[in-house]
Design a protein around this motif. Structure first.
Motif, PDB file in Angstrom:
ATOM      1  N   HIS A  23       0.856  -1.186   0.000  1.00  0.00           N
ATOM      2  CA  HIS A  23       0.000   0.000   0.000  1.00  0.00           C
ATOM      3  C   HIS A  23       0.894   1.239   0.000  1.00  0.00           C
ATOM      4  O   HIS A  23       1.851   1.313   0.773  1.00  0.00           O
ATOM      5  N   PRO A  24       0.614   2.225  -0.837  1.00  0.00           N
ATOM      6  CA  PRO A  24       1.528   3.378  -0.941  1.00  0.00           C
ATOM      7  C   PRO A  24       1.745   4.111   0.372  1.00  0.00           C
ATOM      8  O   PRO A  24       2.848   4.599   0.639  1.00  0.00           O
ATOM      9  N   THR A  25       0.731   4.184   1.221  1.00  0.00           N
ATOM     10  CA  THR A  25       0.917   4.921   2.480  1.00  0.00           C
ATOM     11  C   THR A  25       1.815   4.175   3.451  1.00  0.00           C
ATOM     12  O   THR A  25       2.368   4.780   4.377  1.00  0.00           O
ATOM     13  N   ASP A  26       1.984   2.879   3.263  1.00  0.00           N
ATOM     14  CA  ASP A  26       2.848   2.085   4.138  1.00  0.00           C
ATOM     15  C   ASP A  26       4.302   2.529   3.995  1.00  0.00           C
ATOM     16  O   ASP A  26       4.934   2.983   4.950  1.00  0.00           O
ATOM     17  N   LYS A  27       4.849   2.416   2.810  1.00  0.00           N
ATOM     18  CA  LYS A  27       6.252   2.743   2.601  1.00  0.00           C
ATOM     19  C   LYS A  27       6.523   4.230   2.819  1.00  0.00           C
ATOM     20  O   LYS A  27       7.559   4.613   3.352  1.00  0.00           O
ATOM     21  N   LEU A  28       5.587   5.064   2.414  1.00  0.00           N
ATOM     22  CA  LEU A  28       5.791   6.494   2.590  1.00  0.00           C
ATOM     23  C   LEU A  28       5.774   6.875   4.065  1.00  0.00           C
ATOM     24  O   LEU A  28       6.573   7.691   4.522  1.00  0.00           O
ATOM     25  N   LEU A  33       8.745   8.152   9.047  1.00  0.00           N
ATOM     26  CA  LEU A  33       9.068   7.751  10.408  1.00  0.00           C
ATOM     27  C   LEU A  33      10.576   7.663  10.611  1.00  0.00           C
ATOM     28  O   LEU A  33      11.111   8.113  11.632  1.00  0.00           O
ATOM     29  N   GLN A  34      11.268   7.087   9.643  1.00  0.00           N
ATOM     30  CA  GLN A  34      12.719   6.923   9.744  1.00  0.00           C
ATOM     31  C   GLN A  34      13.445   8.256   9.785  1.00  0.00           C
ATOM     32  O   GLN A  34      14.590   8.327  10.237  1.00  0.00           O
ATOM     33  N   SER A 184       0.796  -0.388   7.695  1.00  0.00           N
ATOM     34  CA  SER A 184       1.471  -1.626   7.298  1.00  0.00           C
ATOM     35  C   SER A 184       0.487  -2.780   7.196  1.00  0.00           C
ATOM     36  O   SER A 184       0.690  -3.721   6.413  1.00  0.00           O
ATOM     37  N   GLU A 185      -0.592  -2.738   7.972  1.00  0.00           N
ATOM     38  CA  GLU A 185      -1.595  -3.795   7.908  1.00  0.00           C
ATOM     39  C   GLU A 185      -2.304  -3.806   6.554  1.00  0.00           C
ATOM     40  O   GLU A 185      -2.733  -4.866   6.075  1.00  0.00           O
ATOM     41  N   LEU A 186      -2.431  -2.655   5.918  1.00  0.00           N
ATOM     42  CA  LEU A 186      -3.076  -2.597   4.610  1.00  0.00           C
ATOM     43  C   LEU A 186      -2.235  -3.304   3.554  1.00  0.00           C
ATOM     44  O   LEU A 186      -2.767  -3.948   2.642  1.00  0.00           O
ATOM     45  N   SER A 187      -0.911  -3.217   3.669  1.00  0.00           N
ATOM     46  CA  SER A 187      -0.029  -3.966   2.766  1.00  0.00           C
ATOM     47  C   SER A 187      -0.163  -5.461   3.009  1.00  0.00           C
ATOM     48  O   SER A 187      -0.273  -6.258   2.069  1.00  0.00           O
ATOM     49  N   ALA A 288       8.683   9.854  -1.338  1.00  0.00           N
ATOM     50  CA  ALA A 288       8.838   9.703   0.105  1.00  0.00           C
ATOM     51  C   ALA A 288       9.110  11.054   0.766  1.00  0.00           C
ATOM     52  O   ALA A 288       8.625  11.328   1.860  1.00  0.00           O
ATOM     53  N   LYS A 289       9.885  11.898   0.090  1.00  0.00           N
ATOM     54  CA  LYS A 289      10.233  13.187   0.676  1.00  0.00           C
ATOM     55  C   LYS A 289       9.025  14.108   0.807  1.00  0.00           C
ATOM     56  O   LYS A 289       8.998  14.982   1.662  1.00  0.00           O
ATOM     57  N   THR A 290       8.010  13.911  -0.042  1.00  0.00           N
ATOM     58  CA  THR A 290       6.862  14.807  -0.022  1.00  0.00           C
ATOM     59  C   THR A 290       5.795  14.352   0.964  1.00  0.00           C
ATOM     60  O   THR A 290       4.812  15.043   1.170  1.00  0.00           O
ATOM     61  N   TYR A 291       5.995  13.188   1.598  1.00  0.00           N
ATOM     62  CA  TYR A 291       4.970  12.643   2.490  1.00  0.00           C
ATOM     63  C   TYR A 291       5.059  13.265   3.881  1.00  0.00           C
ATOM     64  O   TYR A 291       6.135  13.543   4.382  1.00  0.00           O
ATOM     65  N   SER A 292       3.929  13.467   4.490  1.00  0.00           N
ATOM     66  CA  SER A 292       3.903  13.844   5.905  1.00  0.00           C
ATOM     67  C   SER A 292       2.729  13.149   6.568  1.00  0.00           C
ATOM     68  O   SER A 292       1.715  12.892   5.931  1.00  0.00           O
ATOM     69  N   PHE A 293       2.859  12.817   7.850  1.00  0.00           N
ATOM     70  CA  PHE A 293       1.777  12.163   8.551  1.00  0.00           C
ATOM     71  C   PHE A 293       0.525  13.033   8.566  1.00  0.00           C
ATOM     72  O   PHE A 293      -0.580  12.548   8.446  1.00  0.00           O
TER      73      PHE A 293
END
Length: 325
Positions: A23-28, A33-34, A184-187, A288-293
């Motif tokens: 799922h795209p939101t998982d990795k992003l 988080l990292q 992560s559960e969605l993946s 990934a750089k453009t993602y925010s929670f």
């Protein structure tokens, strides 16, 4: 567990990479988080080979290890799921006494799976295969390291063990880990569908997780009406309640998970993978750089979207089963 044999010939996915279904939101979310301050410090401080050894010893002492002599039918399902995903190094699987319908995968270098005994008692073989595949999905995606970090951190955060971070920073990291954990559960749900290759099986499983094993007493249409009712609860106070009800949950609500799986099937991506057309390319670092929670938080504090309203008709169309009439 019902004793029916697995009769459906399952498609297998040689050399498949989890990037193809995640799922795209998982990795992003994990990438974001990292990048949180203190994350690397915390990871290095808590997670080590001794952490995994401790967890494995605890499980070895308190649970039953599955093999061809103990729970042999469950072991066959583990082998089946590993063959579907072309997994050569079969992880250990344990069954632990618990009335809660749940399972998990933990570890660092050699992750292992733990099924609660209620899963084996309540689910049929196809549903149990789906659960095992869900946990294999977590392992293949590298989720277990961070799941293990979260579990250890939740247990130790109330103790003064010299973690080189302030309590506010630790709480922020726990919140970030919980937010990612739900994604992560969605993946892993997608991995479970690829193994079962039957949306009805995944939907029934999630309905049982919500209401127990009496699936004959449930109706998907009515179940999804609950999702619509939940969605209609708007306004500041209701959204606050939704946030508080969700923020420390490990999984999205079952109705959300069903809706996300249905959207994936509707998108055509699931069918493409079944046909052998899967993309193994990694996530774009630019994305990934453009993602925010904050940008994605609304989806999980107010999780049921418009697509759930026509999900019942869609399910009838792809399944055509009496149980959904």
């Amino acid at each position: 567990m019902n004793s029916e044999a697995l009769k459906i010939h399952k498609k297998k996915f040689p050399n498949i990479n989890p990037n193809s279904w995640e799922h795209p939101t998982d990795k992003l979310a994990l990438s974001a988080l990292q990048k949180m301050p203190g994350f690397d410090t915390l990871l290095k401080f808590i997670i080590s080979n001794t952490t995994e050894k401790s967890l494995r010893m605890m499980t070895l002492a308190s649970s039953v290890r599955v093999n061809d002599l103990q729970f042999p039918k469950v072991y066959e399902l583990l082998i089946e799921a590993c063959q579907i995903f072309d997994i050569k190094d079969i992880p250990e699987l344990y069954i632990s006494q618990s009335p809660v319908l749940n399972a998990g995968a933990i570890g660092v270098e050699r992750p292992f799976i733990v099924l609660n005994s209620s899963m084996v008692e309540t689910l049929n073989q196809e549903e149990l295969l789906t659960v095992i595949a869900h946990e294999l999905g977590h392992i293949l995606s590298g989720h277990v390291l961070y799941h293990t970090l979260l579990q250890v951190l939740l247990k130790l955060s109330i103790m003064d063990i010299g973690i080189p971070l302030g309590k506010t920073a630790i709480l922020g990291l726990i919140m970030g880990l919980k937010e990612w954990e739900r994604k992560s559960e969605l993946s892993a749900d997608r991995a479970s569908l690829l193994a079962s290759q039957n949306p009805e099986t995944c939907i029934h499983l999630l309905m049982k997780i919500a209401g127990g094993g009496m699936i004959e007493e449930m109706n998907l249409g009515e179940f999804l009406k609950q999702a619509e009712e939940y969605e209609r609860q708007s306004g500041f106070m209701n959204k606050t309640h939704k946030f508080l009800n969700t923020v420390f949950e490990s999984h999205p609500f079952p109705v959300t998970r069903i809706a996300e799986l249905l959207k994936w099937v509707q998108s055509g991506e699931y069918e493409n993978i079944l046909n052998g057309n899967y993309d193994n390319s990694p996530l774009s670092e630019d994305n990934a750089k453009t993602y925010s929670f904050q940008e994605d938080f609304k989806d999980y504090t107010d999780p049921i979207n418009e697509k759930v309203k026509d999900a019942t008709d869609f399910v009838k169309g792809i399944l055509n089963k009496k149980s959904f009439e």
